[in-house]
Design an enzyme around this catalytic site. Structure first.
Site, PDB file in Angstrom:
ATOM      1  N   SER A 103       0.828  -1.203   0.000  1.00 59.11           N
ATOM      2  CA  SER A 103       0.000   0.000   0.000  1.00 59.11           C
ATOM      3  C   SER A 103       0.863   1.254   0.000  1.00 59.11           C
ATOM      4  O   SER A 103       2.021   1.235   0.407  1.00 59.11           O
ATOM      5  CB  SER A 103      -0.899   0.016   1.243  1.00 59.11           C
ATOM      6  N   ASP A 121      -7.952   4.833  10.888  1.00 58.64           N
ATOM      7  CA  ASP A 121      -7.413   3.541  10.471  1.00 58.64           C
ATOM      8  C   ASP A 121      -8.164   2.479  11.271  1.00 58.64           C
ATOM      9  O   ASP A 121      -7.717   2.028  12.310  1.00 58.64           O
ATOM     10  CB  ASP A 121      -5.910   3.487  10.756  1.00 58.64           C
TER      11      ASP A 121
END
Length: 504
Positions: free
Chosen positions: A203, A265
């Protein structure tokens, strides 16, 4: 029957990231006749392509009569040409959002709801505000194991899925929250050199100064299509590519794009994000590194155990063998924080430089050893020694260069134009280092958008320092960014905490 609403396309050159935005004049007859208003969702069709965009209404002077303005993202997605006719319509109702509203109200997502939401996200039917609502609804501890399994399966099914001619395909991942922890770029060549397949999709940064894809991109191309990725893995046994370029779990990158500015997150989304990409990449065994520390993403061993249990539970339900490892997250790993600075540390370890960060070396060797044992290339307790020999012999460095060449050619990481030093305000012993504040400082300096920006950390926990001794060096692309970052650093007493010696 009402005739179709058609306007002529015009590119306005507005960067909206990947959000599709359309612009109509405030005096446009269509706005009144069709009931289109600011922030409305409208369906645009140009030739064979169709998308849903968010409408902004602008002053008539900004567009000609009969024109519809398009953001860069919408222009590219429609494949429009200047002046080409674009048909406007109301989009179909977004039925899956009812499940998001129910989730906000406390209901649980079942498999059908998760699949509907993910399908609509991938189709571009969710506006950013709706994506933000879904992300928030899943944040904290709002998702149970069954929901994580449902979402993981839905995210996996939404994209392409790879299959390899090997019964064992390995991978590793770090949940993040620890600056400089760039072990992926070391584990992949070590493991691939030992004969295991490790197709690593990484990512970009979400809430950090660098993701593995950002770091690797300073050394080699990472935006590979699926065919190119498979060719690299077939030739070298491993790769390190950006997951967003190969359409594995495509909903994930759309969610990450909105998570980044929110600074959220979510654990539930994290598990689905990580494991859906591993499953889609064809992995059979995956090692998850969970750094634990007072300023890491995971703050306690208890929280790490809960996250590990969820990762293992979801993995087992989806046919993936998961090993979760709680590791030391009390301070950053290596010296560099930021894409190019972290790449420099990786190269030093691979090339066997005596001054290479030993904590990064040892951490990567431990992880690589576990992966080699999981993959059957080393017996129990023998993986670390095998990994160390592959690194020390230079075989891992040779394999890393080959992977870079196969991905498009190796590059030299850039260097920042401006640097400035933060000195110790007084002498003493380094008592604490705040991971979150250091990450924030690196981002204020320009990372990850400016790959050369970031921080060099010169001290470790327990080090003795004298007054004015350099604690860290800030790297930035402009004098303004450097000054702003240094001002922040000087205002943060907890950035690096120095304990004063007791008077003798």
């Amino acid at each position: 029957m009402r005739p179709p609403a058609i306007l002529n396309a015009r590119r306005l050159g507005i960067d909206t990231d990947r959000e599709h935005v359309a612009y109509l004049r405030s005096d446009c007859a269509l706005c009144r006749s069709e009931g289109f208003g600011t922030r409305a969702r409208i369906e645009l069709r140009c030739g064979a392509r169709c998308l849903v965009a968010t409408l902004n209404v602008v002053d008539p002077a900004l567009l000609g009569e009969g024109e519809i303005g398009l953001s860069d993202a919408a222009w590219a997605a429609l494949g429009a040409l200047p002046g080409q006719p674009v048909q406007l319509a109301h989009p179909a109702p977004l039925h899956s959002f009812a499940a998001v509203r129910a989730k906000i109200a406390g209901d649980r997502l079942d498999a059908a709801a998760a699949a509907g939401i993910v399908d609509d996200i991938c189709a571009g039917r969710y506006a950013d505000i709706e994506l933000a609502a879904f992300i928030t609804a899943c944040a904290g501890k709002r998702m149970n194991l069954a929901e994580s399994i449902a979402l993981t399966r839905a995210m996996t099914a939404a994209g392409q899925q790879l299959r390899w001619d090997s019964p064992v395909v390995v991978d590793k991942h770090c949940v993040g929250g620890l600056p400089g922890n760039r072990t992926t770029l070391l584990v992949v060549p070590i493991v691939a050199a030992c004969g295991l397949l490790i197709p690593k999709t990484s990512s970009r940064a979400i809430t950090s100064p660098a993701g593995s894809a950002d770091v690797m991109e300073t050394l080699a191309p990472v935006t590979l299509d699926l065919a190119r990725m498979k060719a690299v893995v077939g030739r070298e046994g491993g790769c390190i590519v950006w997951g967003g370029s190969v359409a594995l779990s495509p909903a994930d990158d759309l969610l990450i794009r909105v998570e980044r500015p929110l600074g959220i997150d979510s654990e539930g989304l994290l598990v689905a994000s990580v494991l859906s990409k591993k499953i889609a990449a064809g992995s059979t065994h995956v090692l998850i590194d969970i750094p634990v520390g007072p300023t890491a993403k995971v703050r306690s061993r208890r929280a790490a155990a809960a996250l590990a249990a969820r990762l293992k539970g979801v993995g087992e339900a989806c046919g993936l063998a998961v090993v979760a490892l709680a590791s030391d997250g009390a301070q950053p790993v290596g010296r560099g924080i930021g894409p190019a600075l972290e790449a420099r540390d990786v190269l030093a370890v691979l090339q066997g430089h005596p001054a290479a960060p030993d904590d990064l070396r040892q951490r990567a060797l431990r992880l690589a050893g576990i992966v080699l044992e999981m993959g059957g290339k080393a017996g129990a307790g023998q993986g670390l020694a095998l990994a160390a020999s592959v690194l020390a012999s230079g075989v891992a460095w040779t394999r890393f260069q080959a992977i870079c060449a196969a991905q498009g050619g190796m590059r030299t990481p850039p260097q920042a134009r401006c640097t400035g030093v933060l000195g110790a305000p007084h002498g003493g012993r380094i008592a604490a280092i705040d991971n979150g504040r250091l990450a924030r400082l690196a981002m204020l300096a320009g990372a990850p958008g400016a790959p050369a920006a970031g921080i060099d950390l010169h001290v470790r926990l327990g080090d003795e320092v004298a007054a004015a001794q350099p604690l860290l060096t800030v790297h930035a692309e402009s004098a303004g960014e450097l000054a702003y970052a240094l001002a922040y650093a000087q205002s943060q007493a907890q950035l690096v905490t120095i304990g004063r010696h007791a008077p003798s």
